[in-house]
Design an enzyme around this catalytic site. Structure first.
Site, PDB file in Angstrom:
ATOM      1  N   LYS A 108       2.473  -0.092   0.622  1.00 13.36           N
ATOM      2  CA  LYS A 108       3.439  -1.184   0.917  1.00 13.36           C
ATOM      3  C   LYS A 108       2.929  -2.134   2.066  1.00 13.36           C
ATOM      4  O   LYS A 108       3.455  -1.742   3.200  1.00 13.36           O
ATOM      5  CB  LYS A 108       4.871  -0.796   0.736  1.00 13.36           C
ATOM      6  CG  LYS A 108       5.335  -0.039  -0.468  1.00 13.36           C
ATOM      7  CD  LYS A 108       5.309  -0.933  -1.692  1.00 13.36           C
ATOM      8  CE  LYS A 108       6.355  -1.878  -1.837  1.00 13.36           C
ATOM      9  NZ  LYS A 108       6.356  -2.605  -2.907  1.00 13.36           N
ATOM     10  N   MET A 113       7.218  -9.781   9.678  1.00 21.25           N
ATOM     11  CA  MET A 113       6.575 -10.365   8.599  1.00 21.25           C
ATOM     12  C   MET A 113       6.376 -12.140   8.571  1.00 21.25           C
ATOM     13  O   MET A 113       6.659 -12.679   7.620  1.00 21.25           O
ATOM     14  CB  MET A 113       7.178  -9.907   7.115  1.00 21.25           C
ATOM     15  CG  MET A 113       7.234  -8.590   6.930  1.00 21.25           C
ATOM     16  SD  MET A 113       8.089  -7.919   5.610  1.00 21.25           S
ATOM     17  CE  MET A 113       9.600  -7.844   6.200  1.00 21.25           C
ATOM     18  N   ASP A 118       4.078   5.387   2.784  1.00 23.63           N
ATOM     19  CA  ASP A 118       3.745   4.077   2.960  1.00 23.63           C
ATOM     20  C   ASP A 118       2.482   3.877   3.829  1.00 23.63           C
ATOM     21  O   ASP A 118       2.163   4.666   4.550  1.00 23.63           O
ATOM     22  CB  ASP A 118       4.863   3.268   3.514  1.00 23.63           C
ATOM     23  CG  ASP A 118       5.854   2.837   2.866  1.00 23.63           C
ATOM     24  OD1 ASP A 118       5.577   2.818   1.416  1.00 23.63           O
ATOM     25  OD2 ASP A 118       6.820   2.293   2.993  1.00 23.63           O
TER      26      ASP A 118
END
Length: 270
Positions: free
Chosen positions: A67, A184, A45
């Site tokens: 990602k 996030m 990632d």
């Protein structure tokens, strides 16, 4: 089913989902290091520190499958297909993920795809950024006097999903004395702030931590009422976690003693 079951007589490889931790390569577990060293194929990632790959065999094939929130990403179905195909081809596959594979790391989806193909994977946990960020500030997520538990929650809902009921969560956090760790959540921070204010006081302490555990980690302490304006003033961006709750008073106390330096607001161009 997305994949056909494997022939039980065929010789297949192995697949391991490995948590690379929050960024600091020294926070890798010994089990993670061993798995990385054994891998013949690593699917990596974007948020994995490149220094982690020093533990890989020089003969290993490294495939970067980015990602990262807010950026163009490798489709999840493509990553899962790679994991299955490489394992069935006899490779020792390591899916190397930032943080922990099972905390907002899509690990559950990948395990399901592997099982559908007849592959039983193993998982190696990693330290998640929601823990590492606050720990770097010498502050706990739980405390007998201030927080009886902690909730890890995403601020980025799956497309088509209504997402979190922030008002209900705020009331629960208030009643049960919980710390909220929001992953996030930067892009949706204004909405999250307004919804949380329906159940939590505007004076509730908050800290936003960017690049947890790395040398360039930044943070800003504020209150729930000033959350969005603080993010804008300090130009905090992803990857960041937002920690809400009375445990943040520990960060405030450390700053007042001069143990932790809060970054100055970013200078805006005239």
């Amino acid at each position: 089913m997305r994949n056909s079951p494997v022939n039980p007589t065929a010789t297949i490889g192995t697949c391991t989902l490995v948590g690379a931790g929050p960024g600091d390569p020294e926070l890798l577990t010994l089990k993670a290091v061993k798995a990385i060293a054994k891998a013949t194929v690593l699917l990596v990632d974007d948020l994995v520190n490149i220094a982690v790959l020093e533990h890989a065999s020089p003969d290993a094939r490294i495939v970067h499958v980015g990602k990262r929130g807010g950026c163009k990403s490798t489709p999840q179905t493509f990553i899962e297909k790679l994991m299955v195909n490489e394992t069935l081809a006899g490779e020792h596959v390591v899916r190397l993920k930032g943080g922990d594979p099972f905390i907002f790391g899509r690990g559950g989806e990948e395990i399901e795809a592997l099982r559908e193909a007849g592959i039983e994977a193993t998982v190696v946990n990693g330290i998640t950024s929601g823990l590492a960020g606050l720990t770097a500030l010498n502050t706990p997520l739980t405390h007998r006097d201030h927080a009886h538990g902690v909730v890890f929650i995403t601020g980025h809902a799956k497309p088509g999903d209504e997402g979190t009921d922030w008002r209900q969560l705020a009331q629960t956090a208030h009643d049960a004395k919980l710390t909220l760790v929001i992953y996030m959540g930067i892009s949706g921070s204004e909405h999250i702030q307004q919804e949380l204010l329906h159940g939590l006081p505007a004076s509730t302490p908050v800290v936003v931590i960017q690049n947890a555990s790395l040398p360039h980690q930044r943070h800003a302490v504020t209150t729930l009422g000033d959350l969005r304006s603080t993010i804008e003033a300090h130009q905090l961006a992803s990857p960041s976690v937002i920690v809400v709750g009375d445990v943040v008073r520990g960060v405030q106390a450390a700053q007042s003693r001069g143990d932790i330096i809060e970054p100055a607001p970013a200078q805006r161009a005239l």
